[in-house]
Enzyme design. Structure first.
Site, PDB file in Angstrom:
ATOM      1  N   THR A 254       7.065  -5.285  -5.261  1.00 35.80           N
ATOM      2  CA  THR A 254       7.862  -5.970  -4.255  1.00 35.80           C
ATOM      3  C   THR A 254       8.484  -7.481  -4.625  1.00 35.80           C
ATOM      4  O   THR A 254       9.564  -8.040  -3.982  1.00 35.80           O
ATOM      5  CB  THR A 254       6.613  -6.453  -3.102  1.00 35.80           C
ATOM      6  OG1 THR A 254       5.963  -5.055  -2.588  1.00 35.80           O
ATOM      7  CG2 THR A 254       7.319  -6.793  -1.751  1.00 35.80           C
ATOM      8  N   GLU A 255       7.693  -8.077  -5.653  1.00 33.57           N
ATOM      9  CA  GLU A 255       8.267  -9.233  -6.003  1.00 33.57           C
ATOM     10  C   GLU A 255       9.500  -9.212  -6.828  1.00 33.57           C
ATOM     11  O   GLU A 255      10.283  -9.886  -6.919  1.00 33.57           O
ATOM     12  CB  GLU A 255       6.929 -10.006  -6.971  1.00 33.57           C
ATOM     13  CG  GLU A 255       5.999 -10.526  -6.200  1.00 33.57           C
ATOM     14  CD  GLU A 255       6.382 -11.715  -5.253  1.00 33.57           C
ATOM     15  OE1 GLU A 255       7.348 -12.171  -5.348  1.00 33.57           O
ATOM     16  OE2 GLU A 255       5.450 -12.028  -4.436  1.00 33.57           O
ATOM     17  N   SER A 256       9.546  -8.108  -7.946  1.00 28.26           N
ATOM     18  CA  SER A 256      10.579  -8.342  -8.791  1.00 28.26           C
ATOM     19  C   SER A 256      11.121  -6.838  -9.182  1.00 28.26           C
ATOM     20  O   SER A 256      12.075  -6.688  -9.947  1.00 28.26           O
ATOM     21  CB  SER A 256      10.025  -8.785 -10.073  1.00 28.26           C
ATOM     22  OG  SER A 256       9.199  -7.988 -10.847  1.00 28.26           O
ATOM     23  N   TYR A 386       7.177  -8.634   3.497  1.00 27.67           N
ATOM     24  CA  TYR A 386       6.336  -8.649   2.408  1.00 27.67           C
ATOM     25  C   TYR A 386       5.252  -7.773   2.489  1.00 27.67           C
ATOM     26  O   TYR A 386       4.587  -7.049   1.676  1.00 27.67           O
ATOM     27  CB  TYR A 386       6.144  -9.804   1.907  1.00 27.67           C
ATOM     28  CG  TYR A 386       5.444 -10.185   0.571  1.00 27.67           C
ATOM     29  CD1 TYR A 386       6.249 -10.035  -0.810  1.00 27.67           C
ATOM     30  CD2 TYR A 386       4.191 -10.283   0.384  1.00 27.67           C
ATOM     31  CE1 TYR A 386       5.531 -10.127  -1.954  1.00 27.67           C
ATOM     32  CE2 TYR A 386       3.574 -10.304  -0.849  1.00 27.67           C
ATOM     33  CZ  TYR A 386       4.237 -10.379  -2.089  1.00 27.67           C
ATOM     34  OH  TYR A 386       3.649 -10.369  -3.126  1.00 27.67           O
TER      35      TYR A 386
END
Length: 403
Positions: A254-256, A386
Site C-alpha cells: 500500500t505504501e509503495s 489506507y
C-alpha cells in the site's frame, strides 16, 4: 509453505510482591546509616555528583537533539527547494512537471526532451517525447525509439538511478553507501524484465497536444516477482517483532507497490515510507537506545527500511496502543496510525489525543465496531482508504501464504 499467525501483543502485564526500587533503596540507606554513620555524608555527596552528571548528560542530549533537528530542517528545506526548482524548470517544457513519487519513478533525458515513467502500481512503463521530437515519424519509428530508451532502463540499477536523480543531487543527498547495498546494485528499475520481453509486449502510441507517448503493459509476472523479492526481508523482520508477515507485506504494498525508490513530499522514503524524524526517532531509540534522524540513503536500502518499518509498526501496537485489549482492534488502530499518527487516531476514537481515552473507548467495542468507527470518524479520506486497502491486502497475502 503455510503460515497461520495472529497479530498479538508481545507486551505482558505482570504484578509482583517484590519491593519497589524506591523501597529497596530506602532500606539500604537505613542500614548504611546505622552501621556506618560517616558513610551517609559521603553518600549524599555521591548523590549530588550523580544528579549533576544527569543534568549535564540531559543538557548534552538536548543540545545533540536540537542539532539533529536543525540539520533535518535544513535538509527538508534543501529537498523542497530542489524539488520546487526542478519542477519549475520542467514546466517550461512539460505542462505537468511530473517527478517521482511513492509508486512512480520518473526520469528525464539530459536535454529534457523525453521522459520515462515507470508505474509500479499499474505495472506499466511509458516513454513520452515532446511532439517536436517525433514530428513526421511513424508509430513504428516512435515505438522503436521508445524501446531503445527502455533497453537502458532495464540495465539501470536502483542505486545508479537514485544517485543520478537531479533532486537528490541538488539537495546534496549523500548516497555513497548505496554502493554497499547488494539489492540496490543488483536490481534494475524494471526488476527482472529484459529488453527482449519489453519488445514482445503490446504498446499504445498516443499523440496528444505537446507530447507523443508510448505505453507498454509489463508482463503479468512483474508485480508478483517484486513482492516475492521483498518477502524474505518482510518475513525476517516480521518474525523479529512478532508481527504477521502478511500485515507487513500489505503495508509495503500500500505504501509503495514494492518500489524501493518510493518517496513523498513530507519527505518519507523507501518501501515502507519512513519519515526520518517522527518514525525515525522512535525506531532508533528502540534499536540503539538513542534517538537520531534517519537519512534518505539509509531508508532507500530495502533491508534497513523494512527493519525500521516493522519496528515502528510494533511500537504503534505495543507502546502507543498497548492498553487496547483486543489484538484485532489494536491492529486496526496501528494501521491507521502508521498513516496518520497515533494522535490523530486517538482524536478519531475519543475526540482527544489521550491514548488512554482512545484505548478505553476501543475496549468498549468489538473489533468490527472499532474498524467501522475509524472508517466513519477518521478525518482524512486518504487514511480511510489506507486502512481499507491494508486490511484487504493483508487477507490476500494471508490466503496466498496458506495456499
Amino acid at each position: 509453505m503455510k503460515r497461520n499467525k495472529r497479530w498479538t501483543s508481545t507486551a505482558t502485564l505482570a504484578t509482583s510482591m517484590k519491593p519497589t526500587g524506591a523501597l529497596r533503596m530506602s532500606a539500604v540507606a537505613l542500614l548504611v546509616a546505622v552501621a556506618m554513620p560517616g558513610a551517609v555524608l559521603h553518600g549524599h555527596a555521591q548523590q549530588a555528583d550523580f544528579e549533576r552528571f544527569k543534568q549535564q548528560n540531559k543538557a548534552q542530549f538536548e543540545k545533540f537533539s536540537e542539532q539533529r533537528e536543525a540539520e533535518f530542517r535544513a535538509f527538508v528545506k534543501r529537498w523542497q527547494d530542489a524539488e520546487k526548482n526542478y519542477v519549475e524548470q520542467l514546466k517550461e517544457r512539460w505542462n505537468d512537471g511530473m517527478v517521482s513519487g511513492k509508486t512512480k519513478w520518473v526520469s528525464y533525458s539530459d536535454d529534457q526532451s523525453q521522459r520515462t515513467i515507470i508505474d509500479y502500481e499499474n505495472d506499466t512503463v511509458t516513454v513520452e517525447f515532446l511532439a517536436s521530437e517525433t514530428a513526421g515519424k511513424s508509430e513504428a519509428a516512435v515505438r522503436a525509439e521508445a524501446e531503445q530508451v527502455l533497453a537502458k532502463a532495464t540495465g539501470t540499477s536502483l542505486a545508479e538511478a537514485v544517485a543520478k536523480d537531479p533532486i537528490h543531487v541538488n539537495a546534496g543527498v549523500n548516497l555513497a553507501q548505496l554502493k554497499n547495498s547488494q539489492q540496490m546494485q543488483q536490481s534494475s528499475l524494471l526488476g527482472g524484465v529484459s529488453a527482449a520481453e519489453v519488445k514482445q509486449q503490446p504498446a499504445q502510441v498516443k499523440r496528444q497536444g505537446k507530447t507523443t507517448s508510448v505505453t507498454i503493459q509489463l508482463p503479468t509476472k512483474v508485480s508478483s516477482e517484486r513482492a516475492q523479492r521483498m518477502f524474505p526481508i518482510a518475513e525476517k523482520y516480521a518474525m523479529q517483532r512478532g508481527l504477521p508477515v502478511e500485515l507487513v507485506m500489505a503495508i509495503m504494498h500500500t505504501e509503495s507497490s514494492f518500489n524501493p525508490l518510493a518517496r513523498s513530499p513530507i519527505p518519507a522514503f523507501g518501501l515502507m515510507q519512513i519519515v526520518p524524524t517522527s518514525a525515525g526517532r522512535d525506531v532508533t531509540e528502540f534499536l540503539t537506545g538513542q534517538q537520531r534522524v534517519l537519512s534518505a540513503e539509509y531508508l532507500y536500502d530495502p533491508e534497513q527500511n523494512v527493519q525500521a518499518g516493522t519496528v515502528y509498526l510494533h511500537l504503534l501496537g505495543n507502546r502507543y496502543f498497548k492498553q487496547v485489549e483486543d489484538p484485532v482492534s489494536r491492529m486496526y488502530l496501528a494501521i491507521a496510525a502508521y498513516n496518520t499518527g497515533p494522535g490523530n487516531v486517538s482524536l478519531a476514537m475519543a475526540q482527544t489525543k489521550s491514548l488512554s481515552d482512545a484505548a478505553q473507548r476501543a475496549n468498549g467495542m468489538s473489533a468490527a465496531a472499532v474498524y467501522e468507527h475509524l472508517m466513519q470518524h477518521l478525518p482524512a479520506t486518504e487514511t480511510k482508504n489506507y486502512l481499507r486497502k491494508v486490511v484487504q491486502r493483508q487477507q490476500f497475502y494471508k490466503e496466498e501464504l496458506q495456499s
